[in-house]
Motif scaffolding. Structure first.
Motif, PDB file in Angstrom:
ATOM      1  N   THR A  44     -18.786  12.968  -0.971  1.00 44.49           N
ATOM      2  CA  THR A  44     -18.795  13.746   0.624  1.00 44.49           C
ATOM      3  C   THR A  44     -19.475  14.738  -0.148  1.00 44.49           C
ATOM      4  O   THR A  44     -20.622  15.278   0.834  1.00 44.49           O
ATOM      5  CB  THR A  44     -17.403  13.755   0.997  1.00 44.49           C
ATOM      6  N   LEU A  45     -18.762  15.218  -1.269  1.00 45.39           N
ATOM      7  CA  LEU A  45     -19.951  16.711  -1.684  1.00 45.39           C
ATOM      8  C   LEU A  45     -20.719  16.560  -1.534  1.00 45.39           C
ATOM      9  O   LEU A  45     -22.195  17.134  -1.289  1.00 45.39           O
ATOM     10  CB  LEU A  45     -18.729  16.704  -2.636  1.00 45.39           C
ATOM     11  N   LYS A  46     -21.324  15.532  -2.639  1.00 48.81           N
ATOM     12  CA  LYS A  46     -22.559  15.088  -2.525  1.00 48.81           C
ATOM     13  C   LYS A  46     -23.846  15.250  -2.132  1.00 48.81           C
ATOM     14  O   LYS A  46     -25.066  15.637  -1.282  1.00 48.81           O
ATOM     15  CB  LYS A  46     -23.412  14.231  -3.829  1.00 48.81           C
ATOM     16  N   HIS A  47     -23.547  14.679  -0.853  1.00 45.84           N
ATOM     17  CA  HIS A  47     -23.809  15.155   0.359  1.00 45.84           C
ATOM     18  C   HIS A  47     -24.236  15.608   1.320  1.00 45.84           C
ATOM     19  O   HIS A  47     -25.027  15.590   2.063  1.00 45.84           O
ATOM     20  CB  HIS A  47     -23.644  13.364   1.254  1.00 45.84           C
ATOM     21  N   PHE A  48     -23.547  16.660   1.694  1.00 43.04           N
ATOM     22  CA  PHE A  48     -23.055  17.380   1.959  1.00 43.04           C
ATOM     23  C   PHE A  48     -24.555  18.896   1.253  1.00 43.04           C
ATOM     24  O   PHE A  48     -24.617  19.082   1.805  1.00 43.04           O
ATOM     25  CB  PHE A  48     -21.979  18.389   2.301  1.00 43.04           C
ATOM     26  N   ASP A  49     -24.374  18.821  -0.151  1.00 46.65           N
ATOM     27  CA  ASP A  49     -24.601  19.315  -0.541  1.00 46.65           C
ATOM     28  C   ASP A  49     -26.855  18.695  -0.325  1.00 46.65           C
ATOM     29  O   ASP A  49     -27.150  19.766  -0.664  1.00 46.65           O
ATOM     30  CB  ASP A  49     -25.035  19.212  -2.188  1.00 46.65           C
ATOM     31  N   LYS A  50     -26.702  17.679  -0.011  1.00 48.41           N
ATOM     32  CA  LYS A  50     -28.534  17.411   0.347  1.00 48.41           C
ATOM     33  C   LYS A  50     -28.442  17.828   1.494  1.00 48.41           C
ATOM     34  O   LYS A  50     -30.006  18.598   1.871  1.00 48.41           O
ATOM     35  CB  LYS A  50     -27.866  15.224   0.166  1.00 48.41           C
ATOM     36  N   GLU A  51     -27.310  17.952   2.376  1.00 53.07           N
ATOM     37  CA  GLU A  51     -27.755  18.269   3.642  1.00 53.07           C
ATOM     38  C   GLU A  51     -28.360  19.888   3.030  1.00 53.07           C
ATOM     39  O   GLU A  51     -29.153  20.585   3.852  1.00 53.07           O
ATOM     40  CB  GLU A  51     -26.774  17.807   4.064  1.00 53.07           C
ATOM     41  N   GLU A  52     -27.437  20.629   2.664  1.00 51.66           N
ATOM     42  CA  GLU A  52     -27.007  22.147   3.252  1.00 51.66           C
ATOM     43  C   GLU A  52     -28.281  22.267   1.830  1.00 51.66           C
ATOM     44  O   GLU A  52     -28.668  23.644   2.546  1.00 51.66           O
ATOM     45  CB  GLU A  52     -25.748  22.396   2.519  1.00 51.66           C
ATOM     46  N   GLU A  53     -28.942  21.988   0.913  1.00 57.86           N
ATOM     47  CA  GLU A  53     -29.659  22.608   0.537  1.00 57.86           C
ATOM     48  C   GLU A  53     -31.382  22.186   0.483  1.00 57.86           C
ATOM     49  O   GLU A  53     -32.207  22.307   0.129  1.00 57.86           O
ATOM     50  CB  GLU A  53     -29.379  22.606  -1.258  1.00 57.86           C
ATOM     51  N   VAL A  54     -31.163  20.668   1.044  1.00 61.95           N
ATOM     52  CA  VAL A  54     -32.524  20.308   0.918  1.00 61.95           C
ATOM     53  C   VAL A  54     -32.913  19.844   2.464  1.00 61.95           C
ATOM     54  O   VAL A  54     -33.880  20.070   2.801  1.00 61.95           O
ATOM     55  CB  VAL A  54     -32.516  18.953   0.227  1.00 61.95           C
ATOM     56  N   LEU A  55     -32.426  19.254   3.054  1.00 61.39           N
ATOM     57  CA  LEU A  55     -32.714  18.659   4.681  1.00 61.39           C
ATOM     58  C   LEU A  55     -32.017  19.632   5.713  1.00 61.39           C
ATOM     59  O   LEU A  55     -33.446  19.978   6.322  1.00 61.39           O
ATOM     60  CB  LEU A  55     -31.465  17.397   5.118  1.00 61.39           C
ATOM     61  N   PHE A  56     -31.344  20.297   5.676  1.00 57.29           N
ATOM     62  CA  PHE A  56     -31.391  21.591   6.631  1.00 57.29           C
ATOM     63  C   PHE A  56     -32.071  22.392   6.351  1.00 57.29           C
ATOM     64  O   PHE A  56     -32.591  23.262   7.346  1.00 57.29           O
ATOM     65  CB  PHE A  56     -29.873  21.989   6.565  1.00 57.29           C
ATOM     66  N   PRO A  57     -32.229  22.795   5.105  1.00 58.21           N
ATOM     67  CA  PRO A  57     -33.241  24.321   5.191  1.00 58.21           C
ATOM     68  C   PRO A  57     -34.587  23.964   4.956  1.00 58.21           C
ATOM     69  O   PRO A  57     -35.280  24.614   6.591  1.00 58.21           O
ATOM     70  CB  PRO A  57     -33.241  24.871   3.584  1.00 58.21           C
TER      71      PRO A  57
END
Length: 143
Positions: A44-57
């Motif tokens: 879950t935390l890896k998923h959040f990191d992917k969103e917050e560091e790659v997808l969302f930006p």
């Protein structure tokens, strides 16, 4: 659809690990519960990191907005992080009642969160980031 499919599949994988942790707690096997919960928490935390560091930006750059849906999702990620700590503590203390109380709250929050992402945000990402979709998915896979 490429971003939506990849991210939705990650949601399902996380859900399965959490269901196993719940079952183990229900059976009173806190050692096994910890193993499944740890897997769930890491994923879950890896998923959040992917969103917050790659997808969302990438989405924020394309839409020129940091105050829209990604802002709300990040706030919810922080709520989930707090609940993960409560659940981990309940497992460490073998507190079944506290585990299920926090787990129920987590599941409601995650179901609503995932629905918003899957039905709205990821579709918006597929649309706005269509020319970058393959590259972003590959970047998230290796993140």
């Amino acid at each position: 659809m490429e971003i939506s499919n990849y991210m939705r599949d990650e949601h399902r994988m996380c859900d399965e690990a959490f269901a196993k942790a719940e079952q183990a707690v229900n059976e009173g096997d806190f050692k096994k519960a910890f193993e499944y919960f740890e897997e769930f928490m890491i994923d879950t935390l890896k998923h959040f990191d992917k969103e917050e560091e790659v997808l969302f930006p990438a989405f924020e750059a394309a839409t020129l907005s940091t105050e829209g849906p990604t802002y709300v999702m990040k706030m919810e990620h922080n709520q989930v992080r707090g609940l993960l700590e409560q659940i981990k503590d309940a497992i460490d203390k073998e507190d079944k009642e506290r585990f299920f109380s926090a787990a129920d709250t987590l599941m409601i929050l995650l179901q609503q969160h995932n629905m918003k992402e899957e039905q709205m945000l990821y579709a918006m990402c597929d649309n706005v980031l269509s020319d970058q979709a393959s590259e972003l998915v590959e970047k998230m896979k290796s993140h």
